[in-house]
Design an enzyme around this catalytic site. Structure first.
Site, PDB file in Angstrom:
ATOM      1  CB  ALA A 118      82.217  -7.419  36.557  1.00 49.01           C
ATOM      2  CE  LYS A 119      82.911   0.402  34.768  1.00 46.75           C
ATOM      3  NZ  LYS A 119      83.426   0.802  36.081  1.00 46.75           N
TER       4      LYS A 119
END
Ligand code: NAD
Length: 429
Positions: A118-119
């Site tokens: 994720a980011k």
């Protein structure tokens, strides 16, 4: 019977289209022919699973209201919750977060951590915001992401311009919402609220573990090599100190202000103290000053890139004189440079392997928070070494077997892990 080609309706670019996203997808496409995975499974890897854009309103110190765009992208949730940093930067976009989330998926899978990538981040200029404004921004962003993040859903961590304090504010905001302390919602927290005693050193220490393993495979000794380190922060500073501790000679170091070099070797602990007192490496006694570009081209055995993305490019790659490059930073070598380095026979230790010590110790932090049982530094270091060595061996062996670069091999190893999980679980419903 409908076929995929007949039902394609989307002609306009999708929302996450951006240069960095195209680079991430190009790397995936390069690796796929070597991964031997089902085409339907490969198709699922080409898209982020969840992507959110939120508006984050805060009251500025001036009393005005201002809205900041915020993003969070989860690339793959097949192996477990997603994991990835939160950055505060003027360039944050859905496309940038999508690319970084995809890389996090491969990195976590390569290390066999039960996470997907994720980011996220907020598009802002953190340098012009006061501490109070950043705190309000962080707390409101956490609430906006409330339905998406969680210790079994998505666990944020620090990234550019966010730190332990940011994570403490996120942890506090989330905990206040659920009604009890929940340290396992973020990693990279202060030790006082469940952070890891080894998180600060983890990435730099991991970089040196990978270099050490590579030296062993090449018949070199770690201490016998001459090192140049670009970046003297959390990754480069720690890596330089570890190298010096292990008896290696660090002949050049650079930070944002430029570089310093001494052929007989720099005194790294003294340089750390100098930076603490003077703010940069410039003027360090007994060393000559040079530009960052000159530093990269110094004759040395190992060049550690631990500053920024896109430092070795098609323009300077041919002039590099190192025998090995260790990527502590994310994306410091362009696709064009990779080809030149391969031709010159320079070994590149790729970022998704080399800087994975950070997310690995973040994983340990989460496990300890969930179990409410905390390990000491030596225990964490030993477990990190085990994880990094295992991943390194799998990458090196595949590269040898298939005649791939270490970067391609690392991607293939990561992609195969995710694909195996997708195949085993099947496509719901
Ligand atoms: P940091 O801010 O602590 O340190 C960055 C260093 O780079 C500083 O010494 C800074 O002066 C220097 N620098 C900045 N601009 C420069 C320039 N133009 N030329 C040379 N040096 C320059 O950041 P960090 O956490 O050490 O991160 C460095 C890289 O490592 C980033 O790409 C980051 O994404 C990556 N990374 C960090 C971690 C982590 O745990 N900190 C984990 C994985 C990857």
């Amino acid at each position: 019977m409908a076929r995929a080609a007949d039902i394609a309706v989307e002609t306009a670019p999708l929302e996450w289209e951006a240069p960095l996203w195209r680079t991430a997808v190009a790397q995936l496409e390069q690796a796929l022919p070597h991964a031997n995975i089902d085409p339907g499974t490969a198709e699922r890897l080409r898209y982020p699973e969840h992507a959110a854009i939120v508006s984050v309103p805060i009251t500025l110190d001036s009393g005005e209201t201002r809205i900041f765009p915020g993003y969070r992208v989860q690339h793959s949730r097949v192996l477990g919750p997603t994991k990835g940093g939160i950055r505060y930067d003027p360039h944050v976009s859905l496309g940038e977060c999508s690319a970084l989330a995809m890389w996090m998926t491969w990195k976590c899978a390569l290390l066999r951590l039960p996470y997907g990538g994720a980011k996220g981040g907020i598009r802002c200029n953190p340098r012009v915001l006061s501490r109070g404004e950043v705190e309000r921004l962080t707390r409101r962003f956490t609430v906006e992401l409330r339905s998406m993040i969680g210790p079994q859903e998505d666990i944020p961590a620090p990234d550019m311009a966010t730190d332990e304090q940011t994570m403490a504010w996120m942890m506090d905001t989330y905990s206040m919402q659920v009604g009890h302390a929940m340290p396992e919602i973020v990693t990279g927290k202060p030790v006082s609220v469940g952070g890891s005693v080894f998180r600060h050193e983890a990435t730099g220490a991991g970089v040196v573990m990978v270099i050490s393993r590579a030296c062993a495979r090449l018949g070199w000794t770690l201490a016998g090599q001459r090192y140049v380190v670009q970046g003297f922060g959390k990754v480069g500073g720690v890596a330089a100190l570890e190298l010096a501790d292990q008896g290696a000679t660090v002949i050049g170091v650079a930070d944002y202000s430029g570089g310093v070099a001494a052929e007989s070797g720099l005194d790294i602990p003294a340089l750390q103290r100098w930076v603490g007192e003077h703010g940069s490496v410039q003027g360090f006694p007994g060393a000559r000053g040079l530009t960052n570009a000159e530093l990269l081209e110094l004759p040395c055995d190992v060049l550690v890139l631990a500053a920024l993305e896109e430092q070795v490019t098609g323009k300077n790659a041919a002039r590099l004189q190192a025998r090995m490059i260790a990527e502590g930073a994310n994306g410091p070598t362009t696709v064009e440079a990779d080809a030149i380095l391969a031709e010159k026979g320079i070994v590149v230790l790729p970022d998704i392997l080399t800087n994975a010590g950070g997310v690995t110790v973040s994983y340990f932090e989460w496990v300890q928070d969930l179990g409410r049982l905390f390990w000491g530094r030596d225990e964490i270091r030993r477990r990190l070494d085990e994880k990094m060595s295992d991943a390194f061996d799998r990458v090196w062996d595949l590269a040898d077997e298939k005649g791939l670069t270490l970067r391609s091999a690392a991607l293939v190893v990561g992609i195969r892990e995710v694909a195996a999980a997708l195949d085993a679980r099947g496509l719901y419903p």
